[in-house]
Design a protein around this motif. Structure first.
Motif, PDB file in Angstrom:
ATOM      1  N   ASP A 117      -9.071  22.312  18.341  1.00 17.89           N
ATOM      2  CA  ASP A 117     -10.566  22.047  18.169  1.00 17.89           C
ATOM      3  C   ASP A 117     -10.698  21.147  16.948  1.00 17.89           C
ATOM      4  OD1 ASP A 117      -9.740  23.807  16.203  1.00 17.89           O
ATOM      5  OD2 ASP A 117     -11.194  25.319  16.587  1.00 17.89           O
ATOM      6  N   ALA A 118      -9.857  20.618  16.567  1.00 21.25           N
ATOM      7  CA  ALA A 118     -10.014  19.540  15.324  1.00 21.25           C
ATOM      8  C   ALA A 118     -10.588  18.261  15.760  1.00 21.25           C
ATOM      9  CB  ALA A 118      -8.726  19.451  14.506  1.00 21.25           C
ATOM     10  N   ARG A 119     -11.462  17.807  15.205  1.00 22.10           N
ATOM     11  CA  ARG A 119     -12.022  16.313  15.259  1.00 22.10           C
ATOM     12  C   ARG A 119     -12.291  15.544  14.081  1.00 22.10           C
ATOM     13  NH1 ARG A 119     -17.238  14.935  16.675  1.00 22.10           N
ATOM     14  NH2 ARG A 119     -18.206  16.610  15.896  1.00 22.10           N
ATOM     15  N   VAL A 120     -11.823  14.354  14.318  1.00 25.23           N
ATOM     16  CA  VAL A 120     -11.788  13.481  13.041  1.00 25.23           C
ATOM     17  C   VAL A 120     -12.845  12.327  13.247  1.00 25.23           C
ATOM     18  CG1 VAL A 120     -10.580  12.185  11.126  1.00 25.23           C
ATOM     19  CG2 VAL A 120      -9.544  14.352  12.180  1.00 25.23           C
ATOM     20  N   THR A 121     -13.470  11.791  12.294  1.00 31.14           N
ATOM     21  CA  THR A 121     -14.335  10.444  12.478  1.00 31.14           C
ATOM     22  C   THR A 121     -14.181   9.713  11.141  1.00 31.14           C
ATOM     23  OG1 THR A 121     -16.526  11.400  11.759  1.00 31.14           O
ATOM     24  CG2 THR A 121     -16.095  11.499  14.215  1.00 31.14           C
ATOM     25  N   GLY A 122     -14.268   8.378  11.253  1.00 29.66           N
ATOM     26  CA  GLY A 122     -14.285   7.665  10.322  1.00 29.66           C
ATOM     27  C   GLY A 122     -13.063   6.579  10.208  1.00 29.66           C
ATOM     28  N   GLU A 123     -12.603   6.312   8.791  1.00 27.06           N
ATOM     29  CA  GLU A 123     -11.601   5.377   8.980  1.00 27.06           C
ATOM     30  C   GLU A 123     -10.607   5.655   8.006  1.00 27.06           C
ATOM     31  OE1 GLU A 123     -12.488   1.027   9.970  1.00 27.06           O
ATOM     32  OE2 GLU A 123     -11.893   0.923   7.851  1.00 27.06           O
ATOM     33  N   VAL A 124      -9.350   5.564   8.032  1.00 27.70           N
ATOM     34  CA  VAL A 124      -8.262   5.482   7.031  1.00 27.70           C
ATOM     35  C   VAL A 124      -7.301   4.379   7.339  1.00 27.70           C
ATOM     36  CG1 VAL A 124      -6.446   7.021   6.146  1.00 27.70           C
ATOM     37  CG2 VAL A 124      -8.287   8.285   6.933  1.00 27.70           C
ATOM     38  N   THR A 125      -6.957   3.460   6.482  1.00 27.85           N
ATOM     39  CA  THR A 125      -6.362   2.570   6.585  1.00 27.85           C
ATOM     40  C   THR A 125      -5.111   2.422   5.818  1.00 27.85           C
ATOM     41  OG1 THR A 125      -7.217   1.051   5.058  1.00 27.85           O
ATOM     42  CG2 THR A 125      -8.213   0.779   7.097  1.00 27.85           C
ATOM     43  N   LEU A 126      -3.987   2.229   6.292  1.00 29.53           N
ATOM     44  CA  LEU A 126      -2.709   2.180   5.611  1.00 29.53           C
ATOM     45  C   LEU A 126      -2.248   0.709   5.614  1.00 29.53           C
ATOM     46  CD1 LEU A 126      -0.264   3.729   4.381  1.00 29.53           C
ATOM     47  CD2 LEU A 126       0.540   3.952   6.765  1.00 29.53           C
ATOM     48  N   ASP A 127      -2.017   0.059   4.272  1.00 29.80           N
ATOM     49  CA  ASP A 127      -1.771  -1.471   4.335  1.00 29.80           C
ATOM     50  C   ASP A 127      -2.918  -2.349   5.244  1.00 29.80           C
ATOM     51  OD1 ASP A 127      -0.101  -1.004   2.246  1.00 29.80           O
ATOM     52  OD2 ASP A 127       1.555  -0.653   3.866  1.00 29.80           O
ATOM     53  N   GLY A 128      -4.139  -2.015   5.337  1.00 26.42           N
ATOM     54  CA  GLY A 128      -5.175  -2.623   5.933  1.00 26.42           C
ATOM     55  C   GLY A 128      -5.102  -2.266   7.452  1.00 26.42           C
ATOM     56  N   GLN A 129      -4.461  -1.327   7.920  1.00 24.14           N
ATOM     57  CA  GLN A 129      -4.522  -1.225   9.275  1.00 24.14           C
ATOM     58  C   GLN A 129      -5.139   0.369   9.594  1.00 24.14           C
ATOM     59  OE1 GLN A 129      -0.716  -0.630  11.466  1.00 24.14           O
ATOM     60  NE2 GLN A 129      -1.614  -1.120  13.296  1.00 24.14           N
ATOM     61  N   ASN A 130      -6.224   0.426  10.349  1.00 31.84           N
ATOM     62  CA  ASN A 130      -6.627   1.686  10.514  1.00 31.84           C
ATOM     63  C   ASN A 130      -5.876   2.526  11.518  1.00 31.84           C
ATOM     64  OD1 ASN A 130      -8.435   3.906  10.975  1.00 31.84           O
ATOM     65  ND2 ASN A 130      -9.974   2.876  12.394  1.00 31.84           N
ATOM     66  N   ILE A 131      -5.248   3.735  10.868  1.00 33.88           N
ATOM     67  CA  ILE A 131      -4.455   4.439  11.510  1.00 33.88           C
ATOM     68  C   ILE A 131      -5.171   5.368  12.607  1.00 33.88           C
ATOM     69  CG2 ILE A 131      -2.841   4.719   9.376  1.00 33.88           C
ATOM     70  CD1 ILE A 131      -3.986   7.576   9.230  1.00 33.88           C
ATOM     71  N   TYR A 132      -6.344   5.388  12.571  1.00 32.47           N
ATOM     72  CA  TYR A 132      -6.998   6.118  13.899  1.00 32.47           C
ATOM     73  C   TYR A 132      -7.365   4.960  15.009  1.00 32.47           C
ATOM     74  CZ  TYR A 132      -7.224  10.404  11.443  1.00 32.47           C
ATOM     75  OH  TYR A 132      -6.741  11.708  10.935  1.00 32.47           O
ATOM     76  N   SER A 133      -6.992   3.911  14.655  1.00 32.99           N
ATOM     77  CA  SER A 133      -7.439   2.774  15.956  1.00 32.99           C
ATOM     78  C   SER A 133      -6.437   3.277  17.142  1.00 32.99           C
ATOM     79  CB  SER A 133      -7.130   1.549  15.574  1.00 32.99           C
ATOM     80  OG  SER A 133      -5.829   1.176  15.470  1.00 32.99           O
ATOM     81  N   GLY A 134      -6.719   2.750  18.281  1.00 38.95           N
ATOM     82  CA  GLY A 134      -5.887   3.146  19.606  1.00 38.95           C
ATOM     83  C   GLY A 134      -4.585   2.664  19.672  1.00 38.95           C
ATOM     84  N   SER A 135      -4.211   1.511  18.670  1.00 39.08           N
ATOM     85  CA  SER A 135      -3.052   0.943  18.687  1.00 39.08           C
ATOM     86  C   SER A 135      -2.080   1.581  17.806  1.00 39.08           C
ATOM     87  CB  SER A 135      -3.145  -0.434  18.315  1.00 39.08           C
ATOM     88  OG  SER A 135      -3.701  -0.609  16.889  1.00 39.08           O
ATOM     89  N   VAL A 136      -2.451   2.557  16.926  1.00 40.32           N
ATOM     90  CA  VAL A 136      -1.485   3.267  16.261  1.00 40.32           C
ATOM     91  C   VAL A 136      -0.648   4.427  16.887  1.00 40.32           C
ATOM     92  CG1 VAL A 136      -1.153   4.296  14.239  1.00 40.32           C
ATOM     93  CG2 VAL A 136      -2.458   2.219  14.091  1.00 40.32           C
TER      94      VAL A 136
END
Lengths: 279, 460
Positions: free
Chosen positions: A86-105
């Protein structure tokens, strides 16, 4: 926001409010950048608009009273909350410029770059060798047995465990002492050669001597890895970190250089916490 | 006065003794709320008095129930007319039996001697009950008096009551242990009688099972053959087939429900799986014999194989499905008992779900799973109904799953069905088979539990 956050009320009482966090949230050479990060477990708003940066070569200590969201924040950095039902996360965390929550990661690839050490030593029910080799195996880091041996030996060497366990690599990792188990878990993490190591109160289950060893180890590892460590011990935060982030009730209250935070906290809440008035 | 009234009387006595003991203690302690002056709480003095009042009569009651019939019959036999006393013991027994039958029947028997004896029997029974009631009351009153004498402020009533409770619990567990020992002894003695007729080595290593017993001595083919190897091989074959179904299906389904399924799916899937365990084995049996066996036969024959109408494969497959819930439930428990911290450790290393499940969770859960599998094997070996219906009766020493085989349990059933003489080797063979079955399952359990314990020490 689904529920009114208690954190906001407290923040307003304390005269904080929207200007959180105080101090300096940016890092000169950012490795991890966190923006507008919110996290919920069911209806509980565990993280509230958290935003700051963690720089390369940094050891950042997350401090704050129990239940303030330190561990939740840590688990957002390697997306370990994904599997929590039941966890939900919004916002952005980038690792070396790449958002780790984007679909491609892919979380699997992400976790090869962001390792984690837990509060309670959690070696796998396998031999010492296999414990360390496991990460390298699943990520295909070694092409043959000799390379794998090399990885295992180097990793154990780096955490200072090799001379203690060289003769019994085939014995179960669970047979080691608590401190040794925790170093085994660190060896297991660095065997994958990550960029960032997250540590969730890595010494809370250990005796003072084992704790000292882990702290020395953190010092050594900080040359090569970005380390984010959650700790309840102010002394430990002061000893091992160069920057400190203080959290309270899901909000980031203050970020800054370790020396500055402990000598001259800007926020009343931070001051209260580090002088032991709350927490 | 019948037994129920006596028990009710004792219950009343217990309540009275409790109230009496408690108020006596309170009085000695200096009124209600003066428990400080007493060694124990007033209630304990009450319980103590109740125990004193009830235990001695209960013991007498138990002994009485055990020996009453025998004593009454002996008294009756002594009082019989001389011509009956002169009968042989066997005939006397017969007469006494008809007396008892007449006593429980409503009508008066026509034979005047029998009628007189029956009357005498009934009146002896009545006086025995009155005597018992009197004795119970006297003993109960004596118990209360003894309690009254021993209750004083320093008396350690709590310790006495605790001791009584302990013995009560010991007795309860003793019943379970004694039952097991009793069954084991009974089976062993009968099996020993069997081994007087048939040598142990023939029984254990003989390859022919044909348990005929001659009715007349001169009968042709009178000598039965009691070699149990064909039964063991059949049992083993069916158990292996069943486990080949139950182990993979059970563990994999447990893996799904414990590791993959969401809470909602799990809440639905587990009960459905467990419904399988609630199906009576006889239903599985006719499922096997009416559907699976013909189906296997059709498929086998279309492949040009020779399949018996009742094959080990049919029985084994169906038994396997019967055992799936057992393996699945125990594996599910074992998997869920693996600490979440280990799972998260692997997840944080970048292991995928299946890697976590297979590399980390499964080995950690192995002791529990192995324990479950061993229990399931015991179950497969002991299962009777499915094999009786679907595996046939032919004692073939064969490991061909398409042939008809028979198992230890099936043979025990067939040996004991119908009219039996209880001293022929044929009947006694059932006890020997039962003993072997008991030893096999006991060894499995001992090995399984030992294995589980060794692992548990390591991972806790």
């Amino acid at each position: 926001m689904r529920t009114p956050s208690k954190a906001n009320d407290v923040a307003a009482d304390a005269g904080g409010g929207p200007e959180f966090p105080v101090g300096d949230p940016s890092a000169p050479d950012p490795c991890i950048q966190i923006r507008d990060l919110n996290a919920w477990y069911g209806d509980i708003h565990a993280l509230c608009d958290v935003g700051f940066e963690i720089g390369h070569g940094e050891v950042l200590a997350l401090i704050g009273p129990s239940g303030c969201g330190k561990t939740t924040l840590l688990r957002c950095l390697n997306r370990l909350n994904d599997a929590v039902e039941d966890a939900r996360v919004t916002g952005e965390v980038t690792l070396d410029g790449q958002n780790i929550y984007s679909g491609s990661v892919d979380p699997v690839a992400l976790r090869a770059r962001v390792g984690m050490v837990f509060q309670k030593p959690n070696p796998f029910p396998k031999s010492i060798y296999d414990n360390v080799a496991y990460g390298a195996r699943i990520h295909g880091l070694a092409s043959d047995r000799a390379e794998l041996d090399e990885i295992v030996h180097t990793s154990l060497e780096r955490v200072g465990l090799l001379k203690e366990v060289r003769a019994r690599l085939d014995e179960p990792g669970t047979d080691l002492s608590g401190g040794q188990q925790q170093r085994l878990c660190i060896a297991r993490t660095i065997a994958v050669d990550p960029e960032v190591i997250l540590m969730d109160e890595p010494c809370s289950a250990l005796d003072p001597i084992a704790t000292a060893k882990i702290e020395d180890l953190i010092d050594e590892l900080s040359a090569e890895y970005v380390i984010v460590i959650v700790t309840h011990s102010m002394q430990q935060a002061a000893r091992v970190s160069n920057r400190v982030a203080y959290m309270n009730q899901g909000q980031l209250v203050e970020v800054g250089e370790t020396d500055r935070i402990f000598t001259n906290p800007l926020h009343k809440l931070t001051e209260d916490y580090i002088t032991g008035r709350i927490g | 006065m019948d037994l129920t009234s006596i028990l009710l009387l004792l219950a009343g006595l217990a309540v009275g003794a409790f109230l009496f003991g408690r108020s006596r203690a309170q009085a000695l302690g200096g009124g209600v709320g003066a428990a400080r002056n007493l060694h124990s709480l007033p209630d304990y003095y009450g319980y103590f008095a109740a125990l004193c009042a009830v235990l001695p009569p209960l013991m007498v009651l138990t002994l009485w129930a055990a020996f009453e019939e025998r004593v009454v019959l002996a008294l009756l036999a002594n009082g019989l007319p001389d011509h009956l006393q002169a009968l042989s013991p066997g005939q006397l027994d017969l007469f006494l039996n008809s007396v008892r039958n007449a006593a429980s029947a409503a009508s008066v028997p026509a034979d005047p001697v029998l009628a007189a004896a029956t009357d005498e029997y009934l009146s002896l029974g009545r006086s025995s009950r009155w005597l018992l009631s009197g004795l119970a009351v006297v003993l109960g009153a004596g118990g209360v008096a003894a309690a009254w004498r021993s209750i004083h402020p320093a008396f350690r009533a709590r310790n006495r009551v605790e001791t009584a409770i302990r013995w009560f619990l010991i007795a309860a567990s003793g019943v379970a242990v004694l039952t097991t020992v009793g069954i084991l002894l009974a089976v062993s003695f009968e099996a020993l009688r069997f081994f007087r007729d048939v040598s142990l080595s023939e029984f254990l290593f003989g390859t022919t099972w044909s348990p005929q017993a001659a009715i007349r001595d001169d009968q042709i083919g009178s000598a039965g053959r009691f070699g149990m190897l064909p039964l063991l091989s059949g049992t083993l074959l069916i158990a292996v087939i069943a486990m080949a179904v139950a182990i993979p299906v059970g563990i994999l389904s447990a893996m799904y429900t414990a590791e993959y399924a969401s809470t909602r799916v799990r809440a639905l899937a587990r009960p459905v799986l467990e419904i399988l365990a609630g199906i009576p084995t006889v239903v599985y049996g006719f499922f096997a014999v009416l559907m699976v066996a013909p189906w296997i036969r059709t498929i086998g024959e279309s492949l040009g194989l020779n399949v018996a109408a009742e094959s080990a494969l049919a029985a084994g497959l169906v038994m396997g499905f019967m055992i799936v819930p057992l393996v699945s439930s125990l594996s599910d428990e074992a998997i869920r008992a693996v600490p979440a911290s280990i799972r998260e450790g692997a997840e944080a290393l970048g292991a995928t779900r299946s890697e976590i499940a297979l590399d980390i969770v499964l080995p950690a859960a192995m002791p529990g799973i192995v324990g479950g599998i061993l229990l399931a094997v015991s179950r497969a070996i002991g299962e009777t109904m499915i094999v009786v219906m679907a595996a046939g009766l032919a004692a073939n020493l064969s490991f061909n799953p398409l042939e008809s085989v028979t198992t230890v349990t099936v043979q025990i059933t067939t040996l004991l069905v119908g009219d039996q003489e209880f001293d022929s080797a044929r009947t006694l063979a059932a006890f020997a088979l039962g003993l072997v079955l008991f030893i096999i399952t006991m060894l499995l359990n001992v090995v399984g539990l030992g294995y589980v314990r060794r692992y548990r020490e390591r991972y806790e």
